[in-house]
Design a protein around this motif. Structure first.
Motif, PDB file in Angstrom:
ATOM      1  N   ALA A  33       0.832  -1.210   0.000  1.00 31.00           N
ATOM      2  CA  ALA A  33       0.000   0.000   0.000  1.00 31.00           C
ATOM      3  C   ALA A  33       0.863   1.257   0.000  1.00 31.00           C
ATOM      4  N   ALA A  34       1.926   1.270   0.790  1.00 33.52           N
ATOM      5  CA  ALA A  34       2.780   2.444   0.876  1.00 33.52           C
ATOM      6  C   ALA A  34       3.518   2.711  -0.434  1.00 33.52           C
ATOM      7  N   ILE A  35       4.101   1.683  -1.011  1.00 31.10           N
ATOM      8  CA  ILE A  35       4.880   1.874  -2.235  1.00 31.10           C
ATOM      9  C   ILE A  35       3.984   2.299  -3.396  1.00 31.10           C
ATOM     10  N   ILE A  36       2.843   1.635  -3.555  1.00 27.82           N
ATOM     11  CA  ILE A  36       1.936   2.002  -4.648  1.00 27.82           C
ATOM     12  C   ILE A  36       1.401   3.408  -4.446  1.00 27.82           C
ATOM     13  N   THR A  37       1.016   3.744  -3.217  1.00 28.25           N
ATOM     14  CA  THR A  37       0.480   5.079  -2.937  1.00 28.25           C
ATOM     15  C   THR A  37       1.527   6.150  -3.195  1.00 28.25           C
ATOM     16  N   LEU A  38       2.720   5.963  -2.669  1.00 23.83           N
ATOM     17  CA  LEU A  38       3.764   6.978  -2.861  1.00 23.83           C
ATOM     18  C   LEU A  38       4.181   7.077  -4.325  1.00 23.83           C
ATOM     19  N   SER A  39       4.145   5.977  -5.041  1.00 21.17           N
ATOM     20  CA  SER A  39       4.464   6.003  -6.462  1.00 21.17           C
ATOM     21  C   SER A  39       3.385   6.748  -7.250  1.00 21.17           C
ATOM     22  N   LYS A  40       2.121   6.476  -6.925  1.00 18.25           N
ATOM     23  CA  LYS A  40       1.019   7.155  -7.616  1.00 18.25           C
ATOM     24  C   LYS A  40       0.991   8.645  -7.300  1.00 18.25           C
ATOM     25  N   PHE A  44       7.699   8.571  -5.423  1.00 13.28           N
ATOM     26  CA  PHE A  44       8.600   7.566  -5.970  1.00 13.28           C
ATOM     27  C   PHE A  44       8.387   7.514  -7.474  1.00 13.28           C
ATOM     28  N   SER A  45       9.394   7.072  -8.198  1.00  9.01           N
ATOM     29  CA  SER A  45       9.214   6.909  -9.634  1.00  9.01           C
ATOM     30  C   SER A  45       8.321   5.695  -9.892  1.00  9.01           C
TER      31      SER A  45
END
Length: 117
Positions: A33-40, A44-45
């Motif tokens: 959830a964190a990686i997808i959210t921060l990427s969206k 994050f790239s």
């Protein structure tokens, strides 16, 4: 009439593996959830989304392993796996709805402002 419920017995030596695997389900779920959210959100790239999907896959495997360890029946295991598929798409659906609503309100705001020629 009294109902009888059968619960599988969990051996005392299985408590630690169950605790570890259930903790991994939570950790990988938060990581996804964190990686997808921060990427969206652009922090994050987009390349980081691959790491997010890896976290989701690890979470799914951990959840399946947990269902085996706690001796879930086949129906419960299938429900958990369907839930994991839904969990894969929910962040994408959320950001799609946000993006579309932003477009809608941007169009409304631009039509409310008077045009000067």
């Amino acid at each position: 009439m009294e109902h009888l419920y059968f619960r599988p017995e969990i051996a005392p030596d299985q408590f630690l593996p169950i605790f570890i695997v259930s903790t991994l389900v939570l950790v990988f779920g938060v990581g996804y959830a964190a990686i997808i959210t921060l990427s969206k959100m652009g922090y994050f790239s987009k390349k980081w989304q691959l790491a997010g999907y890896l976290m989701w896959a690890l979470q799914t495997v951990s959840l399946y392993e947990l269902s085996v360890l706690i001796q879930s029946n086949h129906f419960t295991t299938k429900v958990l796996l369907v839930t994991m598929i839904a969990y894969l798409f929910i962040p994408h659906l959320y950001f799609h709805v946000i993006r579309e609503s932003d477009k809608r309100y941007e169009e409304t705001e631009s039509s409310d402002t008077p045009h000067i020629h």
